[in-house]
Design an enzyme around this catalytic site. Structure first.
Site, short mmCIF file in Angstrom:
data_model
loop_
_atom_site.label_atom_id
_atom_site.label_comp_id
_atom_site.label_asym_id
_atom_site.label_seq_id
_atom_site.Cartn_x
_atom_site.Cartn_y
_atom_site.Cartn_z
N GLY A 143 -2.85 2.58 -4.00
CA GLY A 143 -2.36 3.96 -4.02
C GLY A 143 -2.06 4.46 -2.61
O GLY A 143 -1.83 3.67 -1.69
N VAL A 146 0.87 -1.17 0.00
CA VAL A 146 0.00 0.00 0.00
C VAL A 146 0.90 1.22 0.00
O VAL A 146 1.95 1.22 0.65
CB VAL A 146 -0.91 0.01 1.25
CG1 VAL A 146 -1.73 1.30 1.32
CG2 VAL A 146 -1.83 -1.21 1.25
N CYS A 147 0.49 2.26 -0.74
CA CYS A 147 1.20 3.54 -0.72
C CYS A 147 2.67 3.30 -1.14
O CYS A 147 2.94 2.46 -2.00
CB CYS A 147 1.07 4.15 0.68
SG CYS A 147 1.52 5.88 0.87
N THR A 148 3.62 4.00 -0.54
CA THR A 148 5.01 3.85 -0.96
C THR A 148 5.65 2.54 -0.49
O THR A 148 6.83 2.31 -0.73
CB THR A 148 5.87 5.05 -0.49
OG1 THR A 148 5.67 5.23 0.91
CG2 THR A 148 5.46 6.32 -1.22
N GLY A 149 4.85 1.69 0.12
CA GLY A 149 5.33 0.33 0.38
C GLY A 149 5.73 -0.36 -0.91
O GLY A 149 6.63 -1.22 -0.91
#
Lengths: 233, 233
Positions: free
Chosen positions: A155, A105-108
């Protein structure tokens, strides 16, 4: 849904993560019948998120069983650190060999990318960072949740809820996912409707990019550095 | 926004809470410039949520300064317990005397109600529980976020994100709230569109009510018991 099936879902946590990247999915996944949801870190010491919320891991990398679902959250400079952390990258690579789903998730997704796990895959990330995935061999898709074979990425931050419901549908079927969507009363009403760069004013987008510039630059450098070490390059 | 203003925001936590009720708001509130976000419990011992996620409090009730915003999450049977917990109710009543905003997410509003803090106020709660607020003197409104003077309540679980963005707009102005909405990429896309009883099938709603019946009944009994102790009754 198959109530007999047991799933082991591993949520990686680390210092300076954006906790909602993982608490959103945790609240969803922990509603799956027979799911075991692990919070994974190097040790069992408390992990302090970027906003100060402190979460206790329940399983170390060393003690982690083979996961069905592996999920990595994003965050601040701690994420950039994890993109270069050999212990983290090795753990992800090891689990990814046989995990059913490898997700972020996200910048993971930048951490997955730095581990070489998104080469040749469609993926997404937080809107201000997602282009960096290209540096590590991914094809960037600007959708809220992106699935490509067994890679599933969401995102920025709040996308983790949409992401997790989609993962539940894949794992357990739509009936279970619908049940959880209603249980969590997921009928969102964003007050301002500016939650994507396409919907926000140019001025707001530019202000945020400017404020985030040091992090965006550090992450960009880490992405390039990671890619330079891939066997294929 | 007024960057000089400092806000002290207190998020109550307790065993068996639905953590997303409070982690959603925490992620939003911790982005406010100069906000101090406290995680409040009776002691500093780890608090285990209904899904197993364990969070560390950072401030005890006894050491809590006067809050600008007081927020209470919902949960499972732990919520029913808190509706009858004198230490919790006394803490909420004490803070409510001078807190600028007294708020709750999900069935956290039942705890506020049990403390007598919603008598004569419009309020909401998780859809399966909200009618119980009437027993404690509140007027139930079926909106995702309900404001009445300085009481602000949100619907079930994920409503905490919408709720928190609205609180930020009230505290700091719309520009700050819009910034956070974009930062958290809050552009939700619920996969199944069944996140409210009005949108879900009758069958799904009935299945959930049946499964939740023991909790709904326990909460109903606690609501009646609380109301019987109000000075006005």
């Amino acid at each position: 849904m198959n109530e007999q099936q047991k799933y082991i879902i591993g949520l990686v946590i680390y210092p300076d993560m954006f906790h909602l990247d993982i608490t959103g999915p945790h609240q969803v996944f922990s509603q799956i019948p027979n799911a075991e949801v692990l919070l994974l870190w190097k040790s069992l010491e408390p992990v302090v998120s970027s906003g100060g919320l402190t979460i206790l891991p329940n399983t170390t990398f060393a003690d982690c069983p083979q996961l069905d679902v592996l999920c990595v959250p994003g965050g601040g400079f701690g994420t950039v650190e994890m993109m270069q952390d050999e212990q983290m990258l090795t753990f992800l690579q090891l689990q990814a060999q046989t995990a059913k789903y490898i997700t972020a998730v996200c910048t993971g997704s930048l951490i997955l990318g730095a581990a070489g796990l998104l080469q040749g895959y469609k993926a997404t990330s937080h809107w201000a960072f997602r282009e960096q995935l290209q540096l590590m061999g991914a094809q960037v898709i600007t959708e809220r949740v992106v699935s490509d074979r067994n890679r599933i990425t969401g995102g920025g931050v709040t996308a983790g809820i949409d992401f997790a419901l989609q993962v539940v549908a894949i794992l357990c079927g739509e009936d279970t996912a619908k049940f959880i969507e209603l249980l969590l009363e997921y009928n969102p009403a964003p007050p301002f409707g500016v939650g994507s760069p396409e919907k926000a004013s140019t001025e707001l987008v530019q202000t945020m990019k400017k404020m985030a510039a040091p992090l965006i630059e550090a992450s960009h450098a880490a992405s390039k550095k990671a890619a330079s070490k891939f066997p294929s390059s």
